[in-house]
Design an enzyme around this catalytic site. Structure first.
Site, short mmCIF file in Angstrom:
data_model
loop_
_atom_site.label_atom_id
_atom_site.label_comp_id
_atom_site.label_asym_id
_atom_site.label_seq_id
_atom_site.Cartn_x
_atom_site.Cartn_y
_atom_site.Cartn_z
N LYS A 30 4.50 15.28 23.31
CA LYS A 30 4.65 15.91 21.99
C LYS A 30 4.22 15.00 20.85
O LYS A 30 3.74 15.47 19.81
CB LYS A 30 6.11 16.35 21.79
N GLU A 67 10.10 23.67 15.16
CA GLU A 67 10.99 24.33 16.11
C GLU A 67 11.05 23.45 17.35
O GLU A 67 10.14 22.66 17.60
CB GLU A 67 10.47 25.72 16.48
N SER A 125 4.41 15.55 31.92
CA SER A 125 4.44 15.72 30.47
C SER A 125 5.62 15.06 29.78
O SER A 125 5.58 14.81 28.58
CB SER A 125 4.44 17.22 30.12
#
Length: 385
Positions: free
Chosen positions: A88, A110, A371
């Site tokens: 991210k 969000e 991830s």
């Protein structure tokens, strides 16, 4: 994977289905991103932050013991080793730099699993911005560690009590909040969803994963390219970034969704959160709730580019159950000493199943994007193991 065609379209998907009050804000983001992405100074500044602050490049790790057991050559692209613990940070640093370039003072975001929220709070602290993060009440309960991290970094975390109290509802509330704050705030969407230009912009910020992995595989593999490239898919940002590095190669692209949130595998055409894509719907066309033990996959649709790749047959989308993901997480921990995020464990679960069932031929080279790391999911796993 090139950019979208006119109107932000990937085939019949994408577009800008935003309320009139956000159309101008989206247009400003589009213009600012195109200008910034064509500016070597912006690209250099982002690359510098990714190296000095986020820890890029992340390594490519051969999963030696697991590979031997499965009969394939499995390589892990280690986004879990990036600062804040997931992919991210790549997108957020890009959008935060863009926000400062646009003169915005606050980031709105969000989050489901909390990793995007943590990355947003981190980038805001680094660049002297404010941060407001919307998070479903259910996800706040199961991601307590990440909620604390966001608040420690100075972000305001706003619980969302509507609907399923998960990622879909957090996204809806964040977009509604942005309507009244476009003058001083930038909405930092965390995945390849939302109105144009977000699906394309987020993919471009995440393609550092695929570009790095492409070079690392060229140095590691005799063929230069893996046989399969695998990544988990919720909205789909880590998969989109990974696939971007291999779309022009013979590698087979596989996106792995949660059984209860399979937008690409079982969704139907619809519009949600500003874009036209594939979403889980009932007989009346109403969006239905998704379910996944992994909060980041608890989303009822998929980004428009993934829907387009599915239609083209360029990428295959499969599903994995909660139990398979938990089993895969434990197996990786005990064979490679890596505790993965439950989102990433879905991708691994498919690799394990496909190897066992012969869907991955013996000796295949498989690149899987890991991830995120599993710290955030320890409380969930403690209750189940």
């Amino acid at each position: 994977m090139g950019g979208p065609r006119a109107g932000g379209r990937f085939g019949e998907y994408g577009g800008r289905y935003a309320p009139e009050s956000l159309v101008e804000a989206c247009r400003e983001v589009d213009e600012a991103f195109r200008e910034a992405w064509a500016d070597p100074g912006f690209r250099d500044a982002l690359a510098g932050l990714l190296a000095a602050h986020a820890g890029r490049p992340t390594p490519l790790t051969p999963a030696e013991r697991l590979s031997e057991a499965l009969g394939v050559r499995l390589y892990l692209k280690r986004e879990d080793l990036a600062h804040t613990g997931s992919h991210k940070i790549n997108n957020v640093l890009g959008q935060a730099l863009l926000a400062t370039r646009m003169g915005r003072r606050r980031l709105i975001a969000e989050t489901g699993a909390g990793q995007h929220g943590v990355a947003t709070a981190t980038a805001a602290a680094l660049l002297g911005l404010e941060a407001t993060v919307f998070m479903g009440e259910r996800d706040i309960e199961r991601q307590e560690l990440n909620v604390f991290r966001m608040r420690m970094l100075g972000a305001e975390v706003i619980p969302v009590t509507a609907g399923s109290r998960t990622l879909k509802d957090a996204t809806s509330e964040a977009m509604r909040h942005w309507v009244g704050a476009t003058g001083d705030s930038h909405y930092c969407i965390g995945s390849v969803i939302g109105p144009d230009p977000y699906p394309w912009m987020v993919r471009e910020f995440q393609r550092v994963i695929g570009d790095e992995a492409r070079g690392q595989c060229a140095a590691e593999l005799r063929t230069g390219v893996p046989d399969h490239v695998v990544a988990c898919v919720g909205g789909g940002s880590n998969a989109a970034g990974t696939f971007a590095g291999f779309a022009d190669t013979p590698a087979r692209l596989v996106g792995v969704e949660a059984e209860g949130g399979a937008g690409a595998a079982r969704g139907r055409l619809g519009v949600l959160h500003g874009c036209r894509s594939l979403f889980l719907q009932d007989g009346d066309g109403q969006i239905t709730e998704a379910h996944s033990i992994a909060p980041g996959l608890d989303y009822p649709g998929v980004g428009p580019e993934h829907a387009h790749l599915r239609d083209l047959g360029r990428a295959r989308y499969v599903t994995v159950t909660d139990d398979e993901a938990i089993s895969a997480a434990v197996r990786l921990a005990r064979t490679e000493g890596i505790v993965p995020a439950l989102e990433s464990a879905h991708a691994l679960a498919w690799v394990i199943r496909a190897a066992d069932e012969g869907d991955l031929p013996a000796g295949s080279a498989v690149l899987m994007t890991l991830s995120g790391r599993g710290d955030k999911d320890v409380s969930t796993l403690k209750e189940l193991l």
